[in-house]
Motif scaffolding. Structure first.
Motif, PDB file in Angstrom:
ATOM      1  N   PRO A 159       0.834  -1.213   0.000  1.00  0.00           N
ATOM      2  CA  PRO A 159       0.000   0.000   0.000  1.00  0.00           C
ATOM      3  C   PRO A 159       0.866   1.259   0.000  1.00  0.00           C
ATOM      4  O   PRO A 159       1.986   1.268   0.516  1.00  0.00           O
ATOM      5  CB  PRO A 159      -0.802  -0.119   1.290  1.00  0.00           C
ATOM      6  CG  PRO A 159      -0.857  -1.585   1.548  1.00  0.00           C
ATOM      7  CD  PRO A 159       0.474  -2.124   1.074  1.00  0.00           C
ATOM      8  N   ILE A 160       0.335   2.316  -0.578  1.00  0.00           N
ATOM      9  CA  ILE A 160       1.079   3.554  -0.814  1.00  0.00           C
ATOM     10  C   ILE A 160       0.461   4.677   0.010  1.00  0.00           C
ATOM     11  O   ILE A 160      -0.756   4.836   0.022  1.00  0.00           O
ATOM     12  CB  ILE A 160       0.990   3.925  -2.307  1.00  0.00           C
ATOM     13  CG1 ILE A 160       1.527   2.785  -3.167  1.00  0.00           C
ATOM     14  CG2 ILE A 160       1.713   5.225  -2.596  1.00  0.00           C
ATOM     15  CD1 ILE A 160       0.982   2.789  -4.567  1.00  0.00           C
ATOM     16  N   LEU A 181      -8.615  10.555  -6.642  1.00  0.00           N
ATOM     17  CA  LEU A 181      -8.716   9.304  -5.884  1.00  0.00           C
ATOM     18  C   LEU A 181     -10.144   8.772  -5.884  1.00  0.00           C
ATOM     19  O   LEU A 181     -10.366   7.565  -6.033  1.00  0.00           O
ATOM     20  CB  LEU A 181      -8.203   9.494  -4.456  1.00  0.00           C
ATOM     21  CG  LEU A 181      -6.701   9.734  -4.305  1.00  0.00           C
ATOM     22  CD1 LEU A 181      -6.346   9.996  -2.846  1.00  0.00           C
ATOM     23  CD2 LEU A 181      -5.906   8.579  -4.859  1.00  0.00           C
ATOM     24  N   ARG A 182     -11.123   9.674  -5.738  1.00  0.00           N
ATOM     25  CA  ARG A 182     -12.532   9.245  -5.791  1.00  0.00           C
ATOM     26  C   ARG A 182     -12.861   8.655  -7.159  1.00  0.00           C
ATOM     27  O   ARG A 182     -13.543   7.630  -7.255  1.00  0.00           O
ATOM     28  CB  ARG A 182     -13.459  10.423  -5.495  1.00  0.00           C
ATOM     29  CG  ARG A 182     -13.609  10.736  -4.024  1.00  0.00           C
ATOM     30  CD  ARG A 182     -14.764  11.692  -3.753  1.00  0.00           C
ATOM     31  NE  ARG A 182     -14.642  12.940  -4.489  1.00  0.00           N
ATOM     32  CZ  ARG A 182     -13.994  14.020  -4.039  1.00  0.00           C
ATOM     33  NH1 ARG A 182     -13.414  13.996  -2.850  1.00  0.00           N
ATOM     34  NH2 ARG A 182     -13.948  15.122  -4.755  1.00  0.00           N
ATOM     35  N   GLU A 183     -12.361   9.299  -8.209  1.00  0.00           N
ATOM     36  CA  GLU A 183     -12.642   8.812  -9.559  1.00  0.00           C
ATOM     37  C   GLU A 183     -11.963   7.460  -9.819  1.00  0.00           C
ATOM     38  O   GLU A 183     -12.586   6.547 -10.374  1.00  0.00           O
ATOM     39  CB  GLU A 183     -12.189   9.843 -10.599  1.00  0.00           C
ATOM     40  CG  GLU A 183     -12.656   9.514 -11.989  1.00  0.00           C
ATOM     41  CD  GLU A 183     -12.441  10.639 -12.982  1.00  0.00           C
ATOM     42  OE1 GLU A 183     -13.047  10.553 -14.058  1.00  0.00           O
ATOM     43  OE2 GLU A 183     -11.680  11.587 -12.707  1.00  0.00           O
ATOM     44  N   LEU A 195     -10.115   0.849  -9.754  1.00  0.00           N
ATOM     45  CA  LEU A 195      -8.673   0.668  -9.924  1.00  0.00           C
ATOM     46  C   LEU A 195      -7.908   0.652  -8.602  1.00  0.00           C
ATOM     47  O   LEU A 195      -6.830   0.073  -8.526  1.00  0.00           O
ATOM     48  CB  LEU A 195      -8.113   1.767 -10.833  1.00  0.00           C
ATOM     49  CG  LEU A 195      -8.698   1.788 -12.244  1.00  0.00           C
ATOM     50  CD1 LEU A 195      -8.201   3.009 -12.999  1.00  0.00           C
ATOM     51  CD2 LEU A 195      -8.352   0.518 -12.984  1.00  0.00           C
ATOM     52  N   ILE A 196      -8.454   1.313  -7.593  1.00  0.00           N
ATOM     53  CA  ILE A 196      -7.767   1.413  -6.302  1.00  0.00           C
ATOM     54  C   ILE A 196      -8.769   1.271  -5.165  1.00  0.00           C
ATOM     55  O   ILE A 196      -9.981   1.384  -5.367  1.00  0.00           O
ATOM     56  CB  ILE A 196      -7.024   2.761  -6.145  1.00  0.00           C
ATOM     57  CG1 ILE A 196      -8.010   3.934  -6.187  1.00  0.00           C
ATOM     58  CG2 ILE A 196      -5.923   2.908  -7.173  1.00  0.00           C
ATOM     59  CD1 ILE A 196      -7.398   5.280  -5.842  1.00  0.00           C
ATOM     60  N   LYS A 221      -4.196  12.416   8.241  1.00  0.00           N
ATOM     61  CA  LYS A 221      -3.045  11.692   7.715  1.00  0.00           C
ATOM     62  C   LYS A 221      -3.227  11.477   6.221  1.00  0.00           C
ATOM     63  O   LYS A 221      -4.343  11.555   5.703  1.00  0.00           O
ATOM     64  CB  LYS A 221      -2.887  10.333   8.400  1.00  0.00           C
ATOM     65  CG  LYS A 221      -2.484  10.404   9.851  1.00  0.00           C
ATOM     66  CD  LYS A 221      -2.203   9.035  10.377  1.00  0.00           C
ATOM     67  CE  LYS A 221      -1.743   9.110  11.830  1.00  0.00           C
ATOM     68  NZ  LYS A 221      -1.435   7.789  12.355  1.00  0.00           N
ATOM     69  N   SER A 222      -2.133  11.175   5.546  1.00  0.00           N
ATOM     70  CA  SER A 222      -2.207  10.862   4.119  1.00  0.00           C
ATOM     71  C   SER A 222      -3.005   9.588   3.912  1.00  0.00           C
ATOM     72  O   SER A 222      -2.930   8.664   4.725  1.00  0.00           O
ATOM     73  CB  SER A 222      -0.803  10.649   3.547  1.00  0.00           C
ATOM     74  OG  SER A 222      -0.046  11.825   3.656  1.00  0.00           O
ATOM     75  N   PRO A 223      -3.782   9.530   2.830  1.00  0.00           N
ATOM     76  CA  PRO A 223      -4.550   8.309   2.578  1.00  0.00           C
ATOM     77  C   PRO A 223      -3.634   7.147   2.227  1.00  0.00           C
ATOM     78  O   PRO A 223      -2.555   7.334   1.675  1.00  0.00           O
ATOM     79  CB  PRO A 223      -5.428   8.686   1.383  1.00  0.00           C
ATOM     80  CG  PRO A 223      -4.673   9.758   0.690  1.00  0.00           C
ATOM     81  CD  PRO A 223      -3.956  10.517   1.768  1.00  0.00           C
TER      82      PRO A 223
END
Length: 110
Positions: free
Chosen positions: A54-55, A76-78, A84-85, A93-95
């Motif tokens: 995970p990134i 990210l929503r799209e 795709l993700i 925090k960062s997702p």
């Protein structure tokens, strides 16, 4: 001339590239925003560099490629809607992004 006195050749800079699975390519055709494509390419590159882990996607990293924090979230929503993700949203925090492995025969999806 001896090897010690020979001038060193200037090193050529290696040009980087990103490989995109065909299943991603076909689904990205439905993307509405250019930032979605930028984020998708960045995620594919980081997915490869991390060995499939995970990134974490920080705003500062996205700013370096010209993507504003609001555009990052829209992208990210799209990408999540395109299948795709998977995004783990974490307050303050960062997702954490998991790139999904799609079947090879997914060429005409979306």
């Amino acid at each position: 001339p001896s090897p010690a006195t020979k001038a060193a050749k200037p090193r050529r800079r290696k040009l980087g590239f990103v490989m995109v699975p065909l299943a991603w390519k076909s689904r990205l055709n439905a993307a509405c925003n250019a930032c979605t494509l930028k984020v998708a390419l960045e995620l594919q590159f980081r997915h490869w560099k991390s060995g499939g882990k995970p990134i974490l996607l920080a705003n500062a990293a996205m700013a370096q490629i010209g993507v504003h924090r609001h555009s990052k979230w829209r992208a990210l929503r799209e990408l999540e809607a395109l299948g795709l993700i998977k995004v783990e949203r974490r307050p303050r925090k960062s997702p954490k992004i998991t790139v999904l492995n799609l079947p090879e025969d997914d060429d005409d999806a979306a």
